[in-house]
Design a protein around this motif. Structure first.
Motif, short mmCIF file in Angstrom:
data_model
loop_
_atom_site.label_atom_id
_atom_site.label_comp_id
_atom_site.label_asym_id
_atom_site.label_seq_id
_atom_site.Cartn_x
_atom_site.Cartn_y
_atom_site.Cartn_z
N ASN A 186 0.81 -1.10 0.23
CA ASN A 186 0.12 -0.01 0.04
C ASN A 186 0.57 1.13 -0.30
O ASN A 186 1.87 1.31 1.05
CB ASN A 186 -0.88 -0.38 1.23
CG ASN A 186 -1.98 -0.87 1.52
OD1 ASN A 186 -1.76 -1.77 0.11
ND2 ASN A 186 -2.52 -1.03 1.87
N HIS A 188 0.32 5.50 0.11
CA HIS A 188 0.05 6.84 -0.02
C HIS A 188 -0.02 7.17 -1.42
O HIS A 188 0.25 7.90 -1.24
CB HIS A 188 -0.09 7.17 0.75
CG HIS A 188 -1.38 7.94 1.90
ND1 HIS A 188 -0.95 9.39 0.80
CD2 HIS A 188 -1.97 7.88 2.75
CE1 HIS A 188 -2.67 9.96 1.78
NE2 HIS A 188 -2.27 9.33 2.68
N TRP A 192 -7.02 6.46 -2.78
CA TRP A 192 -7.39 5.57 -2.08
C TRP A 192 -8.61 6.03 -1.80
O TRP A 192 -8.96 5.50 -1.17
CB TRP A 192 -6.54 5.62 -1.20
CG TRP A 192 -5.36 4.99 -1.20
CD1 TRP A 192 -4.01 4.82 -1.67
CD2 TRP A 192 -5.10 2.88 -1.00
NE1 TRP A 192 -3.57 3.95 -1.39
CE2 TRP A 192 -3.70 2.99 -1.43
CE3 TRP A 192 -5.55 2.13 -0.23
CZ2 TRP A 192 -3.43 1.51 -0.70
CZ3 TRP A 192 -5.99 0.96 -0.25
CH2 TRP A 192 -4.54 -0.07 -0.48
N ASP A 193 -8.53 7.60 -2.34
CA ASP A 193 -9.73 8.05 -2.77
C ASP A 193 -11.68 7.27 -2.61
O ASP A 193 -12.29 7.55 -2.34
CB ASP A 193 -9.89 9.36 -3.24
CG ASP A 193 -8.74 10.28 -2.68
OD1 ASP A 193 -8.32 10.14 -1.54
OD2 ASP A 193 -8.40 10.90 -2.90
N LYS A 197 -13.63 1.62 2.53
CA LYS A 197 -12.71 1.76 4.04
C LYS A 197 -12.14 0.35 4.12
O LYS A 197 -10.81 1.31 4.94
CB LYS A 197 -14.12 2.66 4.60
CG LYS A 197 -13.53 3.09 6.27
CD LYS A 197 -14.86 3.54 7.03
CE LYS A 197 -14.15 4.54 7.64
NZ LYS A 197 -13.59 3.85 8.95
N SER A 198 -12.23 -0.38 4.41
CA SER A 198 -11.61 -1.82 4.91
C SER A 198 -10.53 -1.46 4.20
O SER A 198 -9.40 -2.05 5.37
CB SER A 198 -12.94 -3.29 4.89
OG SER A 198 -13.09 -2.85 3.57
N ALA A 200 -9.33 1.25 2.56
CA ALA A 200 -7.86 2.49 2.64
C ALA A 200 -7.38 3.11 4.02
O ALA A 200 -6.88 3.56 4.28
CB ALA A 200 -9.50 3.91 1.94
N ASP A 201 -8.03 2.09 4.93
CA ASP A 201 -7.76 1.95 6.71
C ASP A 201 -6.39 1.33 7.04
O ASP A 201 -5.82 1.83 8.00
CB ASP A 201 -8.75 1.92 7.45
CG ASP A 201 -10.53 2.80 7.73
OD1 ASP A 201 -9.93 4.02 7.19
OD2 ASP A 201 -11.24 2.73 8.41
N GLU A 202 -6.13 0.93 5.85
CA GLU A 202 -4.49 0.05 5.53
C GLU A 202 -3.64 0.76 6.40
O GLU A 202 -3.48 1.68 5.40
CB GLU A 202 -4.92 -1.69 4.67
CG GLU A 202 -6.35 -2.05 5.37
CD GLU A 202 -5.78 -3.75 3.95
OE1 GLU A 202 -6.52 -4.62 3.86
OE2 GLU A 202 -4.70 -3.53 3.02
N PRO A 203 -2.37 -0.21 6.61
CA PRO A 203 -1.55 1.15 6.61
C PRO A 203 -0.34 1.59 5.26
O PRO A 203 -0.47 0.67 4.46
CB PRO A 203 -0.61 0.39 7.83
CG PRO A 203 -1.48 -0.59 8.53
CD PRO A 203 -2.73 -0.98 7.81
N LYS A 204 -0.14 2.55 5.10
CA LYS A 204 0.42 2.27 3.63
C LYS A 204 2.28 3.66 4.28
O LYS A 204 2.09 3.74 5.61
CB LYS A 204 -0.65 3.80 3.78
CG LYS A 204 -2.09 2.93 3.42
CD LYS A 204 -2.28 4.44 2.08
CE LYS A 204 -4.19 4.42 2.57
NZ LYS A 204 -4.47 3.96 4.13
N GLN A 236 0.99 -3.63 7.19
CA GLN A 236 0.21 -4.03 6.88
C GLN A 236 -0.35 -4.98 6.22
O GLN A 236 0.60 -5.92 6.54
CB GLN A 236 0.85 -3.02 4.89
CG GLN A 236 -0.65 -3.58 3.77
CD GLN A 236 0.39 -3.40 2.26
OE1 GLN A 236 0.72 -2.70 2.20
NE2 GLN A 236 -0.97 -4.17 1.07
#
Length: 242
Positions: A186, A188, A192-193, A197-198, A200-204, A236
């Motif tokens: 992942n 940034h 990711w927009d 949500k599940s 998009a909320d993962e570490p990046k 991640q």
């Protein structure tokens, strides 16, 4: 102190945003000269204006178009005298359960992610073989090893890209062309927009961190190469993810 990519001429596809833009900035910071491609003249102009770097150049090109590809390399040779490295970064995704995907969606991803990498690699071999060799860096994905649900086109393209990397490495090793694949987790970027949500909320990671690895792979000494590299935020979900 010498810079890692001093005076090297580098082509980066999809270099107007995201990972490609970050790699372009990192290459410039290490003394390289860069030609980026983008989908439109407007996107290229915007990237050039934002950077305002004298050694950053750009042109619009469809990576899956043979004529555009030849024109990009001709422009790079005109600017730099030769092409030292190519970064096959341009990529798209079409997500969804297999029963809901159209053939045109699958083909669109193949055209950009796989056919584009083939065309740029083929042209790189044609240009580099008579100028002392060079490097090709393919931007893959951890999806080639651990796909998510609903990612058949994207995962297929990245799995194919890894196979292409290894086949190209065999063809290039006797003529000084080294081919590598960088598999980001992942990162940034603005894609990711649109992510659930599940996910998009993962570490990046930050794009500058994956760009640092790209520069490392491009700047290895002539007697060393990194064939594959997997880089991700250690938090991640990847190892052991379902």
């Amino acid at each position: 102190m010498a810079q890692l990519l001093e005076q090297q001429g580098v082509i980066i596809t999809g270099g107007t945003r995201g990972i490609g833009k970050a790699i372009a900035e990192a290459v410039l910071a290490e003394g390289g000269r860069v030609l980026i491609t983008g989908r439109s003249q407007a996107s290229v102009d915007e990237a050039l204006a934002a950077s305002n770097h004298p050694e950053l150049f750009g042109m619009p090109a469809d990576v899956a178009n043979e004529e555009d590809t030849v024109a990009v390399f001709a422009r790079a040779v005109e600017l730099f005298g030769k092409v030292d490295a190519v970064v096959n970064n341009a990529g798209i995704a079409r997500a969804g359960a297999i029963q809901n995907l159209r053939l045109k969606d699958f083909q669109m991803v193949m055209d950009t992610n796989l056919n584009g990498a083939f065309l740029y690699s083929r042209e790189a071999f044609r240009v580099m073989k008579d100028t002392g060799g060079g490097r090709i860096l393919n931007i893959g994905s951890i999806s080639s090893e651990t796909p998510r649900f609903g990612s058949v086109p994207y995962t297929t393209s990245k799995f194919g890209l890894q196979g292409m990397t290894r086949a190209l490495a065999i063809e290039g090793r006797e003529i000084g062309i080294m081919v590598s694949c960088l598999h980001p987790g992942n990162v940034h970027t603005d894609i990711w927009d649109k992510a659930p949500k599940s996910v998009a909320d993962e570490p990046k990671m930050a794009v500058k961190d994956i760009a640092r690895v790209a520069v490392l792979m491009l700047s290895m000494p002539q007697n060393a190469t990194i064939i594959d590299a997997t880089v991700l935020d250690p938090r991640q979900p990847f190892l052991g993810r379902g």
